[in-house]
Structures are given as C-alpha cells and as structure tokens.
Design a protein around this motif. Structure first.
Motif, PDB file in Angstrom:
ATOM      1  N   ARG A  20       0.845  -1.192   0.000  1.00  0.00           N
ATOM      2  CA  ARG A  20       0.000   0.000   0.000  1.00  0.00           C
ATOM      3  C   ARG A  20       0.883   1.246   0.000  1.00  0.00           C
ATOM      4  N   ASN A  21       0.449   2.261  -0.723  1.00  0.00           N
ATOM      5  CA  ASN A  21       1.131   3.561  -0.779  1.00  0.00           C
ATOM      6  C   ASN A  21       2.485   3.544  -1.490  1.00  0.00           C
ATOM      7  N   ALA A  22       2.809   2.443  -2.148  1.00  0.00           N
ATOM      8  CA  ALA A  22       4.057   2.430  -2.924  1.00  0.00           C
ATOM      9  C   ALA A  22       3.930   3.364  -4.132  1.00  0.00           C
ATOM     10  N   GLY A  23       2.652   3.616  -4.494  1.00  0.00           N
ATOM     11  CA  GLY A  23       2.414   4.483  -5.657  1.00  0.00           C
ATOM     12  C   GLY A  23       1.968   3.702  -6.884  1.00  0.00           C
ATOM     13  N   SER A  25      -1.136   3.083  -7.949  1.00  0.00           N
ATOM     14  CA  SER A  25      -2.181   3.781  -8.711  1.00  0.00           C
ATOM     15  C   SER A  25      -1.604   5.006  -9.411  1.00  0.00           C
ATOM     16  N   SER A  26      -0.709   5.708  -8.732  1.00  0.00           N
ATOM     17  CA  SER A  26      -0.066   6.882  -9.366  1.00  0.00           C
ATOM     18  C   SER A  26       0.703   6.441 -10.605  1.00  0.00           C
ATOM     19  N   ILE A  38      -7.945   6.420  -8.393  1.00  0.00           N
ATOM     20  CA  ILE A  38      -7.829   7.357  -7.273  1.00  0.00           C
ATOM     21  C   ILE A  38      -6.517   7.095  -6.544  1.00  0.00           C
ATOM     22  N   VAL A  39      -5.826   8.203  -6.286  1.00  0.00           N
ATOM     23  CA  VAL A  39      -4.531   8.141  -5.619  1.00  0.00           C
ATOM     24  C   VAL A  39      -4.684   8.866  -4.296  1.00  0.00           C
ATOM     25  N   SER A  40      -4.136   8.320  -3.210  1.00  0.00           N
ATOM     26  CA  SER A  40      -4.149   9.094  -1.966  1.00  0.00           C
ATOM     27  C   SER A  40      -3.114   8.537  -1.020  1.00  0.00           C
ATOM     28  N   THR A  46      -7.134   1.851  -2.959  1.00  0.00           N
ATOM     29  CA  THR A  46      -7.575   0.983  -4.058  1.00  0.00           C
ATOM     30  C   THR A  46      -8.122  -0.312  -3.450  1.00  0.00           C
ATOM     31  N   LYS A 128       8.843   7.118  -6.703  1.00  0.00           N
ATOM     32  CA  LYS A 128       9.095   8.307  -5.866  1.00  0.00           C
ATOM     33  C   LYS A 128      10.569   8.717  -5.936  1.00  0.00           C
ATOM     34  N   ASP A 130      11.727  11.173  -7.192  1.00  0.00           N
ATOM     35  CA  ASP A 130      11.887  12.621  -6.960  1.00  0.00           C
ATOM     36  C   ASP A 130      12.243  12.931  -5.504  1.00  0.00           C
ATOM     37  N   LEU A 131      11.941  11.986  -4.616  1.00  0.00           N
ATOM     38  CA  LEU A 131      12.242  12.203  -3.200  1.00  0.00           C
ATOM     39  C   LEU A 131      13.655  11.707  -2.842  1.00  0.00           C
ATOM     40  N   SER A 149       9.617   8.324 -11.244  1.00  0.00           N
ATOM     41  CA  SER A 149       8.764   9.170 -10.408  1.00  0.00           C
ATOM     42  C   SER A 149       7.425   9.327 -11.103  1.00  0.00           C
ATOM     43  N   SER A 150       6.381   8.889 -10.424  1.00  0.00           N
ATOM     44  CA  SER A 150       5.040   9.053 -10.993  1.00  0.00           C
ATOM     45  C   SER A 150       4.656  10.519 -10.964  1.00  0.00           C
ATOM     46  N   THR A 151       5.261  11.274 -10.036  1.00  0.00           N
ATOM     47  CA  THR A 151       4.905  12.688  -9.884  1.00  0.00           C
ATOM     48  C   THR A 151       5.543  13.535 -10.976  1.00  0.00           C
TER      49      THR A 151
HETATM   50  N1  LIG Z   1       6.674  12.382  -4.241  1.00  0.00           N
HETATM   51  C1  LIG Z   1       6.015  11.375  -4.815  1.00  0.00           C
HETATM   52  N2  LIG Z   1       4.874  10.914  -4.292  1.00  0.00           N
HETATM   53  C2  LIG Z   1       4.226   9.896  -4.901  1.00  0.00           C
HETATM   54  C3  LIG Z   1       4.735   9.311  -6.099  1.00  0.00           C
HETATM   55  N3  LIG Z   1       3.882   8.317  -6.462  1.00  0.00           N
HETATM   56  C4  LIG Z   1       2.895   8.293  -5.547  1.00  0.00           C
HETATM   57  N4  LIG Z   1       3.094   9.247  -4.606  1.00  0.00           N
HETATM   58  C5  LIG Z   1       2.232   9.507  -3.452  1.00  0.00           C
HETATM   59  O1  LIG Z   1       2.163   8.339  -2.660  1.00  0.00           O
HETATM   60  C6  LIG Z   1       0.868   8.184  -2.076  1.00  0.00           C
HETATM   61  C7  LIG Z   1       0.285   6.836  -2.410  1.00  0.00           C
HETATM   62  O2  LIG Z   1       0.062   6.767  -3.805  1.00  0.00           O
HETATM   63  P1  LIG Z   1      -0.955   5.736  -4.459  1.00  0.00           P
HETATM   64  O3  LIG Z   1      -0.749   5.811  -5.943  1.00  0.00           O
HETATM   65  O4  LIG Z   1      -2.335   5.938  -3.944  1.00  0.00           O
HETATM   66  O5  LIG Z   1      -0.350   4.390  -3.883  1.00  0.00           O
HETATM   67  P2  LIG Z   1      -0.938   2.887  -3.957  1.00  0.00           P
HETATM   68  O6  LIG Z   1      -1.560   2.623  -2.642  1.00  0.00           O
HETATM   69  O7  LIG Z   1       0.262   2.018  -4.155  1.00  0.00           O
HETATM   70  O8  LIG Z   1      -1.885   2.829  -5.100  1.00  0.00           O
HETATM   71  C8  LIG Z   1       0.047   9.357  -2.622  1.00  0.00           C
HETATM   72  O9  LIG Z   1       0.034  10.386  -1.662  1.00  0.00           O
HETATM   73  C9  LIG Z   1       0.797   9.771  -3.864  1.00  0.00           C
HETATM   74  O10 LIG Z   1       0.617  11.142  -4.165  1.00  0.00           O
HETATM   75  C10 LIG Z   1       5.951   9.829  -6.640  1.00  0.00           C
HETATM   76  O11 LIG Z   1       6.484   9.382  -7.667  1.00  0.00           O
HETATM   77  N5  LIG Z   1       6.541  10.848  -5.942  1.00  0.00           N
END
Ligand SMILES: Nc1nc2c(ncn2[C@@H]2O[C@H](COP(=O)(O)OP(=O)(O)O)[C@@H](O)[C@H]2O)c(=O)[nH]1
Ligand SMILES: [Mg+2]
Length: 420
Positions: A20-23, A25-26, A38-40, A46, A128, A130-131, A149-151
């Motif tokens: 979870r939160n690995a990104g 969905s992003s 939806i991303v959060s 999800t 991520k 970018d971080l 970086s998805s961002t």
């Molecule tokens: N800085 C940064 N934040 C990201 C990146 N990808 C996802 N996030 C953040 O990570 C959090 C979880 O993303 P999400 O796509 O919902 O993760 P999921 O649970 O794996 O689907 C959200 O707050 C996103 O904005 C990225 O490449 N860079």
C-alpha cells in the motif's frame, strides 16, 4: 467491451503489484497518461482491481491492471489481498512497485518469489525517485530494475519500453483455426440464431473464428443449422468441398448428421479449448463422466457474469443432459466471473465454459489448479460432444488428442439427442 475494441482476453495483461502507498495507482495513471485511478496517501485506497485497456507500442493492445496493496490488514484487507492475487493468475507481465524511499521489504521479496514460482516476467520499479537524491540512470532495456517518479514522470517512458520488451518475449499466441487451413480453403460455420443468442451480434468465439479464417486467407461461410445440409448439397457439384465445418455445440447432433463423414467437423468450444491451451486435458477429463456416482459434486464455471447463452447452457441444459446421460442424481455447484474456488477437493469434475472472456493464462491456471488437486477438468463443448458420441470425430483433426479416446466411444445418446 465495445465492439470496436480488441477483446480483453486477447490483450497482454500487465499487472501492477506492491505494498500500500508504494504508488501503484499513481504509476498506472502515469503509464496510461490518464487520471484513471484514485490516488491518496490513505493506505488501502484501491479496494478492487482496476482495468484499463490501452495501446502500448510496440506491443499493441494491452490491459493495465491496478491492484490493492499486498500488505493490507484486517478482514477486508484479506479480501483485497485475495483480489490482488486473483489478478496474478491472469498476469502476463508483472510490475512490482516499490516505494523508493523505503526500499525493498520482506513483503516485496515474498511477491518476487511468487512471480518466480509462477514463471512470470516481472520488473521492479522503485517509485518516488523525486524524493531521492542522486537517482540512478536507467540501464538498457531488459534490466529488471528501474527508478521512476510518478509525480515528475521521470523515466516513465523508459519503463513503458521495458514493459513492452518483456511483453514481446511472450510465446507466440496459439491460433484458433488459421493453422488448420490454407489460402482459399472454405470453412463453414454453423451458428444457431435462437432466443438464447444475443441480440444483433455474434458472440465472441464466432467473431474471433471468422477473423482468424480471414487472416489465414480462407473463406468463411456462416449458416444456421437448418441451412447447412442444403449449402453442402449446393457446393458438392461445384467441387467445393469445405475444408472444415465448425458448429456451435448445442446443435452438434444435427450438424454431425448433416455433414458427410469425409468433411472434418468440430466445434467452437473444442477449437477454443485448444486455443486456450487445455484441449488435451479437456479430453482426458471426460473419462470421469462414466465413473460418476449419485451425489458426486460437479462444479460448473462460467468465465463471465453476463453471458445469456453460456449461462443457460451452464445452469440449465448441462445439468439436465448429464442427468439424462448418467442416469444419476448429481450435486451441482456454480461459479462465474473471476471467482474460482481455491479448494477443488469436493468436486469430481469441473466443467468450464469456453472461456472466451478469460485469457489463456487464466484458463491454464484454472486447469493447473484442478490438475494439482487431482480433479478432472473439461469444457462444455467437449462434454456435449462426448455425450452425443461425436467427440472422436470432433477431435480427429488433432490425432494426438484423438488417440486419448477409446476406439469406440460410448454411444448411448439417443435419449439425449431428443433432449436438445
Ligand atoms: N513524491 C512522490 N509521491 C508519490 C509518487 N507516487 C505516488 N506518490 C504519493 O504516494 C501516495 C500513495 O500513492 P498511491 O498511488 O495511492 O499508492 P498505492 O496505494 O500504491 O496505489 C500518494 O500520496 C501519492 O501522491 C511519486 O512518484 N513521488
Ligand atoms: Mg492504489
């Protein structure tokens, strides 16, 4: 699915997995170029797999699948993990999304082992970037790791190229019928148009078979079962013997009677069992039918939830025909869509639909589950042909499969023919 789109079952399935939160969905949004999911930063956003069809060059049509996190918690979390794992069974290429700021965790390692067990092609994506300070530059395509970086969209294009490269190393797809015919060959397709047929269109296996015939430069002639005999009679003096007759299983008996023995005959179901890679098992599985005892459990599996015709065959006609054939009261269980029981041990026999809505990998997986648990697995068309005494004829095109059958297939089907 729209009629102008490539069916999902024909697309390369690319699954995005991870914590979870690995990104995930992003990343799916970044790869598809759409704000699809939806991303959060709330864990567990999800909850169900999300599917998106797209063109991924140079692969062509693919199906991108976003999944819930594999580290979810609680009872609902477990359900979500199960959903994610179900997606694994149809995935051709797996993308493991890792939070680059956290690095690989034991949960990720465990998932990699699952990919390896399933012999799945996969890539590790550290998201991520970018971080992170000093992000590594991507190595050449074919490497199994990449930072993105998805961002900021850094390296997203490079990731797409790597996914495409993995997808392209998939085995070439099997053919439906194109390998059985040559240019100019005439193939007659028998398609009943009864009240069970969907309004205004042909069903997917029929469409796909016609397409495959055309692709092989063959000639497809489509008739209803009532016109077949006359069409064959009209072709005979022209010396235009069809190379093959392919029928819907429901009218097998009539079509077999109307098709001269020197013209090969098979069914859409049998061709699709071969196309999805399990015809041999389907024919082997049939032997159990003659050993069934009263009370034995039979599982009937539909690949889709909305298919009027399959539904009618699966839930009503097959149980009736099998009762007529075996003379025994059997116990029935039914599943549809993505549901497929993990524990198959209560069943003596599994009857699957043609699986036109499922991809080859998923059907092979289901067949393999049955095989591992020692449960016979076959499909509707194969069992219908067998009960009518024409399975041998229907698989004669494939001698190694025909060899599986007794020289004289059981023929006690008069009562059954009347039931059609
Ligand atoms: N800085 C940064 N934040 C990201 C990146 N990808 C996802 N996030 C953040 O990570 C959090 C979880 O993303 P999400 O796509 O919902 O993760 P999921 O649970 O794996 O689907 C959200 O707050 C996103 O904005 C990225 O490449 N860079
Ligand atoms: Mg998500």
């Amino acid at each position: 699915m729209g009629l102008n789109e490539t069916p999902s079952s024909e697309r390369v399935h690319i699954g995005f997995f991870g914590r979870r939160n690995a990104g995930k969905s992003s990343l799916v949004n970044a790869v598809t170029g759409q704000d699809l999911v939806i991303v959060s930063d709330i864990k567990g956003t999800t909850t169900d797999p999300v599917y998106k069809a797209m063109e991924l060059l140079p692969v062509g049509p693919v199906l991108i699948i976003d999944t819930p996190g594999i580290d979810d918690e609680g009872a609902l979390g477990e359900l979500r993990i199960r959903r994610a794992k179900q997606v694994l069974n149809k995935t051709d290429v797996a993308v493991l999304v890792i939070d680059g700021t956290l690095g690989k965790t034991p949960a990720d390692e465990a998932l990699i082992r699952v990919f390896q067990d399933k012999q799945l092609k996969y890539i590790l994506v550290y998201n991520k970037s970018d971080l992170l300070a000093g992000v590594p530059v991507p190595a050449s395509v074919g490497d199994h790791e990449i930072y993105v970086s998805s961002t900021t969209k850094a390296n997203i294009q490079a990731l797409k190229e790597r996914i495409a490269a993995l997808a392209l190393t998939e085995e070439p797809k099997l053919r439906i019928v194109g390998d059985l015919i040559g240019p100019g060959d005439l193939v007659i397709l028998v398609v009943p148009i009864d009240k069970a047929a969907p309004k205004g269109r042909l069903i997917l296996p029929q469409q796909q078979t016609i397409r495959d015939i055309l692709e092989a430069d063959g000639v497809a002639v489509v008739v209803k079962e009532f016109e077949l005999r006359e069409v064959l009679e009209r072709l005979a003096p022209l010396d235009k013997k069809p190379k093959l007759v392919i029928t819907d299983s429901q009218v097998f008996a009539k079509v077999s009677a109307d098709t001269p023995l020197d013209i090969p005959l098979t069914s859409f179901s049998i061709l699709f069992a071969r196309y999805k890679g399990f015809l041999l098992q389907a024919v082997q599985g049939i032997k159990v039918l003659d050993e069934l005892e009263a009370g034995d459990r039979v599982l009937i599996c539909e690949g889709c939830t909305h298919h009027r015709q399959c539904d009618d065959i699966g839930t009503v006609k097959l149980p009736r025909w099998m009762k007529n054939y075996t003379g025994k009261e059997l116990t029935w269980a039914f599943t549809s869509g993505v549901e497929f029981p993990e524990d198959l041990s209560p069943y003596k026999l599994i009857l699957h639909c043609g699986g036109c809505m499922l991809n080859e990998r998923e059907l092979r997986y289901r067949q393999k589950c049955a095989q591992d648990q020692g449960v016979a697995f076959t499909n509707y068309g194969t069992i219908i042909a067998y009960m009518q005494g024409i399975l041998k004829r229907s698989v004669a095109l494939f001698p190694h499969i025909a060899a599986e059958l007794e020289p004289e297939e059981r023929q006690g089907t008069q009562g059954l023919s009347r039931a059609y």
